[in-house]
Design a protein around this motif. Structure first.
Motif, PDB file in Angstrom:
ATOM      1  N   THR A  79      26.642 -13.301   0.108  1.00 51.94           N
ATOM      2  CA  THR A  79      26.815 -14.712  -0.258  1.00 51.94           C
ATOM      3  C   THR A  79      27.774 -14.816  -1.446  1.00 51.94           C
ATOM      4  O   THR A  79      27.958 -13.852  -2.195  1.00 51.94           O
ATOM      5  CB  THR A  79      25.464 -15.352  -0.632  1.00 51.94           C
ATOM      6  N   GLU A  89      16.159 -14.694  -1.233  1.00 53.89           N
ATOM      7  CA  GLU A  89      15.652 -14.324  -2.549  1.00 53.89           C
ATOM      8  C   GLU A  89      15.111 -15.556  -3.273  1.00 53.89           C
ATOM      9  O   GLU A  89      14.088 -15.488  -3.953  1.00 53.89           O
ATOM     10  CB  GLU A  89      16.752 -13.653  -3.378  1.00 53.89           C
ATOM     11  N   ASP A  90      15.795 -16.668  -3.123  1.00 49.13           N
ATOM     12  CA  ASP A  90      15.367 -17.926  -3.733  1.00 49.13           C
ATOM     13  C   ASP A  90      15.630 -19.041  -2.721  1.00 49.13           C
ATOM     14  O   ASP A  90      16.788 -19.359  -2.426  1.00 49.13           O
ATOM     15  CB  ASP A  90      16.144 -18.174  -5.026  1.00 49.13           C
ATOM     16  N   ARG A 113      17.901 -21.931  -3.903  1.00 49.13           N
ATOM     17  CA  ARG A 113      19.334 -21.619  -3.895  1.00 49.13           C
ATOM     18  C   ARG A 113      19.861 -21.603  -2.465  1.00 49.13           C
ATOM     19  O   ARG A 113      20.999 -21.993  -2.203  1.00 49.13           O
ATOM     20  CB  ARG A 113      19.586 -20.283  -4.578  1.00 49.13           C
ATOM     21  N   SER A 135      10.588 -16.700   1.703  1.00 52.42           N
ATOM     22  CA  SER A 135      11.074 -16.100   0.470  1.00 52.42           C
ATOM     23  C   SER A 135      10.957 -14.575   0.555  1.00 52.42           C
ATOM     24  O   SER A 135      10.029 -14.047   1.173  1.00 52.42           O
ATOM     25  CB  SER A 135      10.280 -16.611  -0.729  1.00 52.42           C
ATOM     26  N   PHE A 169      11.681 -11.767  -2.382  1.00 52.60           N
ATOM     27  CA  PHE A 169      12.175 -11.425  -3.713  1.00 52.60           C
ATOM     28  C   PHE A 169      11.381 -10.244  -4.265  1.00 52.60           C
ATOM     29  O   PHE A 169      10.474  -9.719  -3.593  1.00 52.60           O
ATOM     30  CB  PHE A 169      12.087 -12.632  -4.654  1.00 52.60           C
ATOM     31  N   THR A 213      20.587 -12.921  -0.520  1.00 54.14           N
ATOM     32  CA  THR A 213      20.126 -12.947  -1.908  1.00 54.14           C
ATOM     33  C   THR A 213      20.872 -14.057  -2.639  1.00 54.14           C
ATOM     34  O   THR A 213      21.688 -14.764  -2.048  1.00 54.14           O
ATOM     35  CB  THR A 213      20.354 -11.582  -2.591  1.00 54.14           C
ATOM     36  N   ASP A 214      20.604 -14.204  -3.911  1.00 51.97           N
ATOM     37  CA  ASP A 214      21.198 -15.316  -4.663  1.00 51.97           C
ATOM     38  C   ASP A 214      22.721 -15.244  -4.708  1.00 51.97           C
ATOM     39  O   ASP A 214      23.402 -16.262  -4.696  1.00 51.97           O
ATOM     40  CB  ASP A 214      20.651 -15.333  -6.094  1.00 51.97           C
ATOM     41  N   ALA A 215      23.265 -14.022  -4.807  1.00 51.49           N
ATOM     42  CA  ALA A 215      24.714 -13.846  -4.872  1.00 51.49           C
ATOM     43  C   ALA A 215      25.053 -12.410  -4.534  1.00 51.49           C
ATOM     44  O   ALA A 215      24.340 -11.486  -4.920  1.00 51.49           O
ATOM     45  CB  ALA A 215      25.232 -14.192  -6.268  1.00 51.49           C
ATOM     46  N   ASP A 252      19.611  -5.900  -5.720  1.00 56.48           N
ATOM     47  CA  ASP A 252      18.901  -7.081  -5.233  1.00 56.48           C
ATOM     48  C   ASP A 252      17.905  -6.642  -4.170  1.00 56.48           C
ATOM     49  O   ASP A 252      17.994  -5.509  -3.666  1.00 56.48           O
ATOM     50  CB  ASP A 252      19.891  -8.095  -4.630  1.00 56.48           C
TER      51      ASP A 252
END
Length: 304
Positions: free
Chosen positions: A10, A35-36, A39, A57, A59, A84-86, A93
């Protein structure tokens, strides 16, 4: 037929960096593990996508417990998308446990390549990129952090780290202590975002800058250790090292080869030092014998 696990990269900042396949996978996956989830919602809205599958989710806190559930989904034929978030899942992650479990069950694992803070920072750093190693996050405790840095103090490859902004000053200070004040580095902040910044310079200079406070997502790139070249030791030390190995049971040939390798020298140089010392020892012994003979002769003459 078993399903497929898809690891999707991402954007690390700029949403337009999202690969086209990411939108397709988000829309078509049977399960999206994020992960979130908040987001994820912002990401799908920005991409104009509505996931058709179930969103769960995934995480650090529930990774161990949720992995078996996702593997069961995969075993039943589901297409599971992990985001994941990024950046890329599994790279500092969540993701490794799920990948390992899927591989163990012979479940297909593939990926949607995407932006990576590691490679982006490395490319922007201005430091050598032909060989590098990723060290992830350093320990939070000072003693453990120093210990981890000492493990790679002589690493010749370029080093890449992730770090939290509030710990950056301590980390750079520790790197200065272990790697040396003059070692080159780059602090890459907020990559691909509005306030992107790449600060390059010696570690001591960067540590002083960070002491004033830094914000944002941080990736640190550090130059590898310089080539020390052959160890500077004299012939007497080479001979002593060979002798120590011989006394420990090694044959002279093997001892010479081992000492040469340790010192980064040609075997012939060590061999010549050993031969020269041996010849010098013989000459010294001969000289002592001759002196003793003369003394004995002089004593005999005096007795007459």
């Amino acid at each position: 037929m078993t399903g497929t696990l898809v690891l999707a990269g991402t954007p690390i900042g700029d949403i337009s960096d999202a690969p086209p396949r990411l939108a397709e996978e988000l829309a078509g996956a049977d399960v999206v593990a994020a992960e979130d989830t908040r987001r994820l919602r912002r990401l799908t809205q920005a991409l104009g996508v509505t996931p058709k599958g179930r969103v769960v989710s995934y995480f650090e806190g529930n990774e161990a417990a949720r992995t078996p559930e996702l593997v069961e989904e995969l075993a039943g034929g589901a297409r599971v998308l992990l985001v994941t978030d990024a950046g890329m899942p599994s790279v500092s992650d969540p993701g490794y446990r799920l990948v390992a479990a899927a591989v163990e069950q012979d479940i297909r694992v593939t990926a949607v390549p995407g932006p990576s803070a590691v490679l982006t920072a490395l490319a922007l750093s201005g430091l050598p990129v032909d060989r590098f190693c990723f060290e992830g996050f350093l320990p939070r405790k000072a003693g453990e952090r120093l210990g981890r840095l000492r493990e790679v103090a002589d690493e010749r490859r370029t080093l890449v780290y992730f770090e939290a902004p509030h710990r950056l000053d301590d980390t750079l200070a520790a790197m200065t202590e272990v790697f040396g004040a003059g070692r080159r580095a780059a602090v890459c902040r907020e990559l691909t975002k509005t306030y992107e910044e790449v600060r390059r310079g010696p570690l001591a200079e960067l540590a002083a800058w960070a002491a004033e406070g830094v914000r944002g997502e941080i990736t640190v790139v550090v130059e590898g250790a310089p080539d020390k070249g052959p160890e500077e030791i004299d012939d007497a030390e080479l001979v002593r090292r060979v002798r120590v190995r011989e006394e420990a049971g090694e044959r002279r040939k093997e001892a010479i080869a081992a000492v040469a390798a340790e010192a980064g020298l040609p075997k012939r140089q060590v061999f010549d030092a050993v031969v020269a010392a041996k010849n010098a020892g013989r000459a010294e012994s001969a000289g002592r014998a001759e002196s003793a003979g003369r003394a004995e002769s002089a004593g005999s003459t005096g007795g007459r």
